[in-house]
Scaffold this motif. Sequence first.
Motif, mmCIF file in Angstrom:
data_model
loop_
_atom_site.group_PDB
_atom_site.id
_atom_site.type_symbol
_atom_site.label_atom_id
_atom_site.label_comp_id
_atom_site.label_asym_id
_atom_site.label_seq_id
_atom_site.Cartn_x
_atom_site.Cartn_y
_atom_site.Cartn_z
ATOM 1 N N LEU A 131 75.900 -84.374 -1.854
ATOM 2 C CA LEU A 131 74.632 -84.143 -2.550
ATOM 3 C C LEU A 131 74.866 -83.474 -3.908
ATOM 4 C CD1 LEU A 131 72.400 -82.944 0.432
ATOM 5 C CD2 LEU A 131 72.336 -85.160 -0.732
ATOM 6 N N PHE A 132 75.876 -82.618 -3.977
ATOM 7 C CA PHE A 132 76.210 -81.985 -5.254
ATOM 8 C C PHE A 132 76.678 -83.032 -6.253
ATOM 9 C CE2 PHE A 132 79.421 -79.994 -8.014
ATOM 10 C CZ PHE A 132 78.634 -79.031 -8.640
ATOM 11 N N PHE A 133 77.517 -83.966 -5.782
ATOM 12 C CA PHE A 133 77.979 -85.043 -6.648
ATOM 13 C C PHE A 133 76.820 -85.941 -7.075
ATOM 14 C CE2 PHE A 133 82.427 -84.998 -4.536
ATOM 15 C CZ PHE A 133 82.822 -83.965 -5.373
ATOM 16 N N SER A 134 75.807 -86.072 -6.209
ATOM 17 C CA SER A 134 74.690 -86.972 -6.494
ATOM 18 C C SER A 134 73.765 -86.423 -7.564
ATOM 19 C CB SER A 134 73.886 -87.245 -5.205
ATOM 20 O OG SER A 134 74.708 -87.853 -4.231
ATOM 21 N N GLY A 135 73.781 -85.087 -7.776
ATOM 22 C CA GLY A 135 72.928 -84.481 -8.803
ATOM 23 C C GLY A 135 71.458 -84.552 -8.434
ATOM 24 N N GLY A 136 70.599 -84.393 -9.431
ATOM 25 C CA GLY A 136 69.155 -84.505 -9.209
ATOM 26 C C GLY A 136 68.628 -83.424 -8.289
ATOM 27 N N ASP A 137 67.684 -83.796 -7.420
ATOM 28 C CA ASP A 137 67.035 -82.821 -6.546
ATOM 29 C C ASP A 137 67.707 -82.725 -5.179
ATOM 30 O OD1 ASP A 137 66.393 -85.255 -5.503
ATOM 31 O OD2 ASP A 137 64.223 -85.073 -5.827
ATOM 32 N N ARG A 138 68.910 -83.339 -5.042
ATOM 33 C CA ARG A 138 69.709 -83.286 -3.802
ATOM 34 C C ARG A 138 68.982 -83.927 -2.623
ATOM 35 N NH1 ARG A 138 73.763 -79.320 -3.749
ATOM 36 N NH2 ARG A 138 73.413 -78.969 -1.531
ATOM 37 N N LYS A 139 68.055 -84.820 -2.904
ATOM 38 C CA LYS A 139 67.339 -85.502 -1.832
ATOM 39 C C LYS A 139 67.743 -86.963 -1.693
ATOM 40 C CE LYS A 139 63.220 -82.565 -2.015
ATOM 41 N NZ LYS A 139 61.748 -82.533 -2.200
ATOM 42 N N GLU A 140 68.641 -87.430 -2.532
ATOM 43 C CA GLU A 140 69.082 -88.816 -2.475
ATOM 44 C C GLU A 140 70.581 -88.875 -2.709
ATOM 45 O OE1 GLU A 140 67.614 -93.138 -4.161
ATOM 46 O OE2 GLU A 140 67.696 -91.449 -5.567
#
Length: 339
Positions: free
Chosen positions: A293-302
């Motif tokens: 989720l950290f790698f995914s960035g944003g709001d950590r919901k996707e």
Amino acid sequence: MDLDDLECVSSSDGLMDEDEDSVHARQRGGFIKKHGVGIGSIGIGLGTGVPSGLTPAAASVHELLECPVCTNSMYPPIHQCHNGHTLCSTCKSRVHNRCPTCRQELGDIRCLALEKVAEALELPCKYNSLGCPEIFPYYSKVKHEFQCNFRPYNCPYAGSECSVVGDIPILVTHLRDDHKVDMHSGCTFNHRYVKSNPREVENATWMLTVFNCFGKYFCLHFEAFQLGVAPVYMAFLRFMGDENESRNYGYSLEVGGNNRKIIWEGTPRSIRDSHRKVRDSHDGLIIQRNMALFFSGGDRKELKLRVTGRIWKEQPQQNLDSTSSSAGCIPTQSSLHLS
């Protein structure tokens, strides 16, 4: 490869028990189609017919040792009815304790004479048509065939417990046409995996991509599963060939974001090792959910992971000291780096 979601794929292929009429029809020369085989029609045929190169006497004995129900070779205990018809112990219960040839009630009679004759019989490996030159005593043959280097490969597609077997060209065609697997040429790749709800992790989530590289084929797996109580994501590579040849290659996987990255370097496992065996040994790039989720960035919901990788061919050991030979070679010792 953009994916809207990582879907769970599963099925329950299985061989249903044949009823008495079906088994009896086989004895009259009828053809019984196996239930639940699915898309296994393109697998190569490896029947238990009489192997080539046998003397007429040995061939006759081999035919006697073939079960009339499953057509496999019979091993002790070999059962027989009061009229002398034989069948294997596995099929005795399948025919509901009735002889499939004469329909008489089966007792608990063993055909000790046939079991004794089998001890003196030597037969070629059943994969002799695929190149195996070995000959074994009858009761040692099965152990060899279980690990014979010439035996066909199982389909490496993990999502459906596929029953297809064959050589590598057959399996590549099967993966492309029946499983609709993505096929790529080249030794580098860059894939993007997206999951709308990363908190929903199931043990049956598989992705598979096949690469044609150095004239060989490699399978890239990406999946989500539970490791203890924590969901994780894992990527790993398998080689479509035997274990000895797989050691000639190495690969790296990298995933990252927000100025952090994880790198995995290793040797691809042969598809002789099952998908589950490789996964459960954790021999690949493992990403914890929080890090994903950290790698995914944003709001950590996707989940939005980009996995890049490279496959290389190892150089002979004597050339590793030279600059020209080692320029394209990375050591194959598995390692995990966080930077």
